[in-house]
Design a protein around this motif. Sequence first.
Motif, short mmCIF file in Angstrom:
data_model
loop_
_atom_site.label_atom_id
_atom_site.label_comp_id
_atom_site.label_asym_id
_atom_site.label_seq_id
_atom_site.Cartn_x
_atom_site.Cartn_y
_atom_site.Cartn_z
N ASP A 45 60.85 29.27 29.92
CA ASP A 45 60.00 30.21 30.66
C ASP A 45 58.57 29.68 30.77
O ASP A 45 57.96 29.73 31.85
N LEU A 94 58.36 26.52 33.06
CA LEU A 94 58.44 26.89 34.47
C LEU A 94 57.12 27.46 34.98
O LEU A 94 56.68 27.15 36.08
N GLU A 95 56.50 28.31 34.17
CA GLU A 95 55.23 28.91 34.57
C GLU A 95 54.15 27.84 34.75
O GLU A 95 53.39 27.86 35.71
N LYS A 96 54.10 26.90 33.82
CA LYS A 96 53.11 25.82 33.93
C LYS A 96 53.41 24.94 35.15
O LYS A 96 52.49 24.50 35.86
N ALA A 97 54.68 24.68 35.39
CA ALA A 97 55.06 23.85 36.53
C ALA A 97 54.67 24.51 37.84
O ALA A 97 54.25 23.83 38.80
N ARG A 98 54.81 25.81 37.90
CA ARG A 98 54.42 26.52 39.12
C ARG A 98 52.92 26.46 39.34
O ARG A 98 52.45 26.44 40.49
N GLN A 99 52.16 26.43 38.24
CA GLN A 99 50.71 26.45 38.35
C GLN A 99 50.11 25.07 38.60
O GLN A 99 49.22 24.91 39.43
N GLY A 157 52.21 21.94 38.50
CA GLY A 157 53.17 20.94 38.94
C GLY A 157 53.99 20.30 37.84
O GLY A 157 54.95 19.59 38.11
N ILE A 160 66.18 25.49 35.00
CA ILE A 160 64.98 24.89 35.60
C ILE A 160 65.29 24.37 37.00
O ILE A 160 64.53 24.61 37.95
N GLN A 219 65.32 26.72 39.89
CA GLN A 219 64.01 27.17 40.36
C GLN A 219 63.30 26.11 41.20
O GLN A 219 62.14 26.26 41.57
N GLY A 220 64.00 25.00 41.45
CA GLY A 220 63.45 23.97 42.31
C GLY A 220 62.67 22.88 41.60
O GLY A 220 61.96 22.10 42.24
N PHE A 221 62.82 22.79 40.28
CA PHE A 221 62.09 21.78 39.51
C PHE A 221 63.05 20.78 38.87
O PHE A 221 64.19 21.12 38.55
#
Length: 217
Positions: free
Chosen positions: A117, A120-125, A127, A150, A153-155
């Motif tokens: 979780d 994913l949040e860091k990746a959205r913010q 990359g 993961i 979610q596109g990562f």
Amino acid sequence: RVFLVKSIATATVPERNSYQAMVNVGVDEVHKVCTAILLSRGYHETEVSLIVEILLYAEKMQNSQGIAKLLVKGAGSFESIPPLPTREAKIVFDSAIACKLNGNGSPGMTVMNWAVDIALEKARQVGIGCVGTFNTNTGTGAIGYYAERIASQGFLAFIFSGSSPNVAPHGSREKLFGTNPLGYGIPVANMEAAATPSGDDVCDKRDKEQSKYAPPI
């Protein structure tokens, strides 16, 4: 779907390799039995729901991290769990791209899921997201479960897991290395080298050719 599983409630260690101890059990029944076992050992309902989901995921993938793990005893097993108030996982380091979690004796699966979780949040913010965990009470289970989460979610996902010494280096008889599994997930996408797949191009040419002879509407 029906799983070929041992009767967990009655199976003994010698029976683990015996086909006589195996029966066909429906998925719902397996879910109920696993849930009952974990609740009886002191796991909280919220923990149990996730743990059983990951165990059954492993069964579907024919992974060794399935429900047989409930039969294992000793350190790192599901045999016992510290009291709930003392096993609250905590963040001990945090930055824009990285984080470190102290499991404080929590189940490895719940801590790992929380790590996903956060990643994913860091990746959205920004990359990318990198999260490490330690001090968990059990293994993390089938790491493909988290990689799939993961990737969905596109990562791009890379999951690393350590383990106790179980592998001898080349030329040695002493167990020094863990199995140290690696899991990875790649988002489903069009991975053609060209903008248009050859199949689409062929279909397009066919449709244009047929349109020459199509009667007017």
